[in-house]
Enzyme design. Structure first.
Site, PDB file in Angstrom:
ATOM      1  CB  CYS A  50      93.416  30.634   6.334  1.00 53.44           C
ATOM      2  SG  CYS A  50      95.049  30.467   5.581  1.00 53.44           S
ATOM      3  CG  HIS A 116     104.142  27.841  -4.769  1.00 51.73           C
ATOM      4  ND1 HIS A 116     105.133  27.512  -3.864  1.00 51.73           N
ATOM      5  CD2 HIS A 116     103.419  26.711  -4.974  1.00 51.73           C
ATOM      6  CE1 HIS A 116     105.020  26.225  -3.556  1.00 51.73           C
ATOM      7  NE2 HIS A 116     103.992  25.730  -4.197  1.00 51.73           N
ATOM      8  N   GLY A 190     109.505  10.934  15.950  1.00 52.83           N
ATOM      9  CA  GLY A 190     108.361  11.830  16.099  1.00 52.83           C
ATOM     10  C   GLY A 190     107.565  11.845  14.805  1.00 52.83           C
ATOM     11  CB  SER A 191     104.688  10.509  13.568  1.00 53.60           C
ATOM     12  OG  SER A 191     103.915  10.257  14.734  1.00 53.60           O
ATOM     13  N   GLY A 192     104.782  14.124  14.303  1.00 52.27           N
ATOM     14  CA  GLY A 192     103.907  15.297  14.325  1.00 52.27           C
ATOM     15  C   GLY A 192     103.889  16.014  12.986  1.00 52.27           C
ATOM     16  CB  THR A 193     102.362  19.266  12.004  1.00 52.15           C
ATOM     17  OG1 THR A 193     101.148  18.992  12.696  1.00 52.15           O
ATOM     18  CG2 THR A 193     102.048  20.007  10.721  1.00 52.15           C
TER      19      THR A 193
END
Length: 420
Positions: A50, A116, A190-193
């Site tokens: 990317c 890494h 919260g269950s975000g990234t």
């Protein structure tokens, strides 16, 4: 042979251009095979991530190869213009190419200094080319050397030990506060990234109990499954706070979720209770006034930033040591590869001389079998062999004498003369 890197990265081009120059797993081998059809390209490895797309090549001539690569990219990526390639792509040759690959594999050229993950990506690219027999011996030696240098840098500089990711920093903070993770209970609101990454990091550290809460219950359940956690319904958060040692919040709520009044009430009911709050939400989810409550400790992004800055400084210091290692190792590699080329040329030359010797030897033995005069055979053999061996050196001496520079002629003679 020469080594060449031709590429584009986050340093030289915006994502709008980089995303148009990414090789997919389906087309990467086709692309490289097309490039290797050109006689000036002897071997290659394509690294496509990317943040960078780079082609590592073994070539005959730099200028010819560069023209070939530009045209190859232009034809392969239909919406790419020649001008874009010339303006945004970089190229490194020989020792600069060697240093660049060593910097890439060691994480020194990454967006996140010292990361890494790039090493495994480079290894995948290398082994793909190796498997498809697209790699030359000098490229193989280069990549193997780069992997060895990356390992040496991680071992000697500890650059990978100073993580600058928020999940890792949170775990470092908790390790300083608690003797063992196996004795603490943590609730993630919260269950975000970012909370998912924190949950996975805590799971690696063998946390005793991990509780997940989110306004959307299914999101909490999905994350809980991944980390062997328990789900707490959002409206049940405050009933469970007193059971926790650590509460971490990361939500998109624009209002405070945890207030001074609620925490004050919990602490008053549970004397000697100590709770660690970590608020990494923007806007903040936890009332900063809770720090005034005895037994309560609040850490925000600002507090974590100090730890991150400290680790980043350590990484930069480690990077300086790493650069010195690369400087020495790249010089050593270039010396090694030149020695390899020299020995191969010498082997080739000696093989040709030996082949010539066998030809004349065979003719002489045949004449001996026919009963011809041995003395004449030996004279004929040495005469013909001598003439063949001195033909090119004599021609070289003559051409040098025509240059009207006697010094060049005598220098060449001294190099070619045979010590008796």
């Amino acid at each position: 042979m020469k080594l060449l890197v031709f590429g584009i990265s986050y340093k030289t081009a915006p994502i709008s251009l980089r995303e148009r120059v990414i090789f997919s797993p389906e087309n990467i081998n086709i692309a490289l095979n097309n490039l290797l059809k050109k006689s000036d390209i002897l071997g290659g490895v394509i690294l496509s991530t990317c943040n960078r797309t780079e082609v590592y090549l073994s070539i005959k001539n730099f200028y010819k190869a560069k023209k070939i690569i530009i045209l190859w990219l232009y034809k392969f990526f239909n919406d790419l213009k020649i001008k874009e390639i010339k303006n945004n792509f970089y190229s490194y040759i020989d020792n600069y190419a060697v240093s660049h690959l060593m910097r890439v594999t060691s994480g020194l050229d990454s967006m996140i200094l010292g990361e890494h993950q790039i090493l495994s990506q480079v290894k995948s690219a290398f082994f793909r080319s190796l498997k498809n027999k697209n790699i030359s011996i000098d490229l193989q030696k280069l990549f193997e050397s780069a992997f060895s240098v990356a390992k040496k840098i991680r071992s000697e500089t500890k650059i990978g030990s100073y993580s600058i990711s928020i999940p890792y920093i949170i775990c470092v903070l908790l390790k300083k506060i608690f003797i063992s993770f196996t004795e603490i209970k943590v609730m993630l609101i919260g269950s975000g990234t970012i909370n998912e990454l924190i949950a996975k990091q805590l799971f690696k550290y063998k946390i005793k109990d991990l509780f997940i809460s989110n306004r959307t219950i299914d999101h909490a359940k999905n994350l809980a499954i991944k980390v062997n956690g328990c789900v707490v319904e959002f409206n049940e958060i405050f009933k469970n706070l007193n059971k926790m040692q650590v509460i971490i919040t990361s939500t998109y709520s624009r209002k405070l979720i945890i207030t001074y009044k609620i925490i004050k009430s919990i602490i008053e009911k549970n004397k000697n209770k100590k709770i660690i709050f970590i608020d990494i939400s923007i806007p903040r989810n936890i009332d900063k006034k809770i720090k005034k409550i005895t037994g309560v400790h609040l850490y925000t992004l600002e507090d974590l930033k100090d730890l991150i800055t400290n680790n980043l400084e350590k990484r930069k210091n480690a990077a300086t040591l790493a650069e010195n290692i690369i400087k020495k190792e790249s010089i050593k590699f270039m010396s090694h590869i030149k020695g390899y080329y020299s020995s191969e040329i010498i082997k080739k030359y000696r093989f040709q001389i030996n082949k010539l010797k066998k030809i004349y030897e065979k003719k002489a033995l045949l004449e001996l079998k026919l009963g011809n005069n041995p003395e004449n055979i030996i004279k004929k053999l040495t005469y013909k062999l001598t003439n063949r061996l001195v033909h090119k050196p004599t021609k070289l001496l003559y051409n040098t004498s025509c240059s009207k520079n006697n010094k060049d002629l005598y220098d060449l003679y001294n190099k070619l003369k045979i010590d008796l």
